[in-house]
Every structure is written in structure tokens, then in C-alpha cells.
Design a protein around this motif. Sequence first.
Motif, short mmCIF file in Angstrom:
data_model
loop_
_atom_site.label_atom_id
_atom_site.label_comp_id
_atom_site.label_asym_id
_atom_site.label_seq_id
_atom_site.Cartn_x
_atom_site.Cartn_y
_atom_site.Cartn_z
N LEU A 197 12.24 96.55 -28.66
CA LEU A 197 11.90 97.40 -29.81
C LEU A 197 12.68 96.99 -31.05
N SER A 198 13.96 96.69 -30.87
CA SER A 198 14.78 96.27 -32.02
C SER A 198 14.23 94.99 -32.65
N LEU A 199 13.88 94.02 -31.81
CA LEU A 199 13.33 92.77 -32.34
C LEU A 199 11.98 93.01 -33.03
N TRP A 200 11.15 93.87 -32.43
CA TRP A 200 9.83 94.14 -33.02
C TRP A 200 9.96 94.88 -34.35
N GLY A 218 11.14 92.51 -41.67
CA GLY A 218 11.48 91.25 -42.32
C GLY A 218 12.79 90.65 -41.86
N GLU A 219 13.71 91.43 -41.35
CA GLU A 219 14.99 90.92 -40.85
C GLU A 219 15.26 91.56 -39.49
#
Length: 117
Positions: A64-67, A73-74
Motif C-alpha cells: 500500500l505504501s509503494l502504491w 509521485g514519490e
Amino acid sequence: MEPNATTNQDFNLYEKAENYTKTSLELLKLKTINSVADGVSSLASKIAVGVVVAFFTLFLNVGLSLWIGKELGEYYFGFFIMALFYLIVAIVLHKSHHRLIKTPIGNSIISSILKEK
């Protein structure tokens, strides 16, 4: 017959009382062992499930954090947002830990120990 003389009937009663006491103590030991074994096995199974759930939650949160980070954008924005979410969850749990955590776990342990089979 002398007043202080003991008879076979007195010895028989004494032996019965002694056997009853030994049997009662043995039964108490077995019930205690059963309760402890039940509690430990229940705790072990809950720990095993907890470990699996913890790994699931860990990988879900990283995903979830990566998505979220990709959408914003970051990548680090996603981790900051998830950290903020868990900070809010921690505050809510801290404020209501007696009602949500301590009381149910205490009741579960007591009912496990006192349950009759």
C-alpha cells in the motif's frame, strides 16, 4: 475394652480418609495440569496465527505504501501516509486499550482456566 484402644474399624476409617485425600490431591493436580496445558496450547495457536497475520499486514502495508507513493509521485509519501495512519490507530488504541484489549484478553484467560469440561 479400654477407652483409648483403637479397633480395626478406626484403622479402616483412617485408611479411607487417607486414600480420599490422596485421590483428591491427585485429581486437583490433574485438573491443574489440564487447565495449564489448555491455556498454553491456546496461547501457542494464537501466537502462530498472530505471526501469520503480522507478516500479511507487513507485506500489505509495504504494498500500500509503494502504491500510494507511486500515485503521489514519490514513494516516501506513501510510507509517511501509512505511518500517519498507524499513529492515529496507536492513539485510539492507547485511549481505549482497557475496553478493546485488556478486558477481552483477561476474560478469555479466566474463562479458559475456569471452564468445566
